[in-house]
Design a protein around this motif. Structure first.
Motif, PDB file in Angstrom:
ATOM      1  N   SER A 114       0.848  -1.135  -0.016  1.00  0.00           N
ATOM      2  CA  SER A 114       0.127  -0.105  -0.105  1.00  0.00           C
ATOM      3  C   SER A 114       0.989   1.199   0.087  1.00  0.00           C
ATOM      4  CB  SER A 114      -0.871   0.020   1.148  1.00  0.00           C
ATOM      5  OG  SER A 114      -1.890  -1.145   1.200  1.00  0.00           O
ATOM      6  N   VAL A 115       1.662   1.214   0.960  1.00  0.00           N
ATOM      7  CA  VAL A 115       2.618   2.601   1.212  1.00  0.00           C
ATOM      8  C   VAL A 115       3.531   2.567  -0.166  1.00  0.00           C
ATOM      9  CG1 VAL A 115       4.215   3.933   2.494  1.00  0.00           C
ATOM     10  CG2 VAL A 115       2.112   2.534   3.553  1.00  0.00           C
ATOM     11  N   LEU A 116       4.294   1.746  -0.183  1.00  0.00           N
ATOM     12  CA  LEU A 116       5.478   1.685  -1.180  1.00  0.00           C
ATOM     13  C   LEU A 116       5.052   1.790  -2.501  1.00  0.00           C
ATOM     14  CD1 LEU A 116       8.440  -0.787  -1.358  1.00  0.00           C
ATOM     15  CD2 LEU A 116       7.112  -0.436  -3.480  1.00  0.00           C
ATOM     16  N   PRO A 117       4.015   1.527  -2.985  1.00  0.00           N
ATOM     17  CA  PRO A 117       3.781   1.811  -4.485  1.00  0.00           C
ATOM     18  C   PRO A 117       3.349   3.141  -4.562  1.00  0.00           C
ATOM     19  CG  PRO A 117       2.651  -0.113  -3.879  1.00  0.00           C
ATOM     20  CD  PRO A 117       3.356   0.267  -2.591  1.00  0.00           C
ATOM     21  N   ARG A 118       2.309   3.783  -3.627  1.00  0.00           N
ATOM     22  CA  ARG A 118       2.315   5.204  -3.640  1.00  0.00           C
ATOM     23  C   ARG A 118       3.382   6.169  -3.421  1.00  0.00           C
ATOM     24  NH1 ARG A 118      -3.084   4.996   0.620  1.00  0.00           N
ATOM     25  NH2 ARG A 118      -4.336   3.551  -0.624  1.00  0.00           N
ATOM     26  N   VAL A 119       4.311   6.069  -2.701  1.00  0.00           N
ATOM     27  CA  VAL A 119       5.575   6.823  -2.610  1.00  0.00           C
ATOM     28  C   VAL A 119       6.290   6.534  -3.975  1.00  0.00           C
ATOM     29  CG1 VAL A 119       7.740   7.354  -1.349  1.00  0.00           C
ATOM     30  CG2 VAL A 119       5.649   6.550  -0.142  1.00  0.00           C
ATOM     31  N   GLY A 120       6.548   5.366  -4.348  1.00  0.00           N
ATOM     32  CA  GLY A 120       7.352   4.940  -5.516  1.00  0.00           C
ATOM     33  C   GLY A 120       6.787   5.819  -6.892  1.00  0.00           C
ATOM     34  N   ARG A 121       5.566   5.683  -6.922  1.00  0.00           N
ATOM     35  CA  ARG A 121       4.743   6.466  -8.061  1.00  0.00           C
ATOM     36  C   ARG A 121       4.902   8.006  -7.844  1.00  0.00           C
ATOM     37  NH1 ARG A 121       0.386   4.345  -7.229  1.00  0.00           N
ATOM     38  NH2 ARG A 121      -0.654   5.920  -5.947  1.00  0.00           N
TER      39      ARG A 121
END
Length: 250
Positions: free
Chosen positions: A189-196
């Motif tokens: 949840s967190v990692l994909p959003r920050v990465g994007r």
């Protein structure tokens, strides 16, 4: 069907892909898109623990790296962080980094010093451009899971290793228990959003947890290593099992 007529399986297509060539192209384009921010995001999203994993892995092979005649291949090398960790551990070894992404290799070459005896080669991990028995050590950090055929990848590593040579695959895994539950929330949840947000890529950091989820469990990969012909296969978990090092000998 003879070998010449068989379709070419590409290294950078997730195992089980219905169209490996299209999948390979998509993965290559994804890594090309995130290459400029790749190092920043790796360090940020792992809280710099990735640097510890690379150093720890390099130390595991210190005896080989200390040899001035040692030839080392870092497979799926990305921007070269594993290769540089190997270089710091063994200043005299001849180290080659290979990756299917030209953009990543450009970044790796830009970070290297001409005095470091390192070279960077664009290559498919399932069809390496090296003769049999070429290397004393083969490593791969967080790239092996992208292969279209893990068993073929293991056989190719075995082919290019010299007798008595070693290999190490540093890869993510899915931890168990409470740690696993907390980690899954962050990872999915967190990692994909920050990465994007930082990379500008909508798919790259959603691809990451999906690729880890479909990667074999440690016991399954150890069984595949044995079947490929490796001796003394082992797995050592790092940081509560978030990552781990697979090792084997030819």
């Amino acid at each position: 069907m003879d070998d010449a007529a068989k379709p070419r399986v590409l290294g950078a297509a997730p195992e089980g892909a219905k169209d490996p060539e299209s999948a390979s192209r998509a993965v290559r384009e994804m890594f090309t898109a995130i290459a400029p921010r790749y190092d920043l995001l790796n360090h940020l999203l792992s809280a710099n623990v990735d640097k510890l994993w690379w150093r720890r892995t390099a130390r595991m092979f210190s005896a080989i790296l200390a040899r001035p005649d040692a030839k080392v291949l870092d497979l799926c090398c990305g921007t070269g962080d594993m290769a540089f960790a190997l270089r710091r551990q063994g200043s005299e070894a001849n180290i080659t980094g290979a990756d299917f992404s030209h953009a990543m290799l450009v970044r790796a070459a830009g970070k290297s010093d001409q005095r470091q005896k390192m070279r960077w080669i664009e290559a498919d991990a399932l069809h390496l451009p090296f003769p049999d028995n070429s290397f004393d050590l083969v490593t791969s950090a967080f790239g092996f899971r992208n292969l279209a055929d893990y068993d073929a990848g293991l056989r190719e590593i075995l082919r290019v290793l010299r007798a008595g040579g070693e290999f190490g695959i540093l890869e993510f895994s899915e931890p168990r228990g409470l740690t696993g539950k907390i980690y899954n929330v962050y990872f999915k949840s967190v990692l994909p959003r920050v990465g994007r947000l930082i990379s500008g890529s909508t798919g790259a950091y959603a691809y990451l947890p999906a690729s880890v989820q479909r990667f074999p469990e440690p016991q399954e990969l150890l069984a595949r290593m044995r079947a490929a012909g490796f001796r003394e296969p082992s797995w050592k978990p790092y940081t509560f099992g978030i990552a781990g090092l697979y090792r084997g000998k030819r």
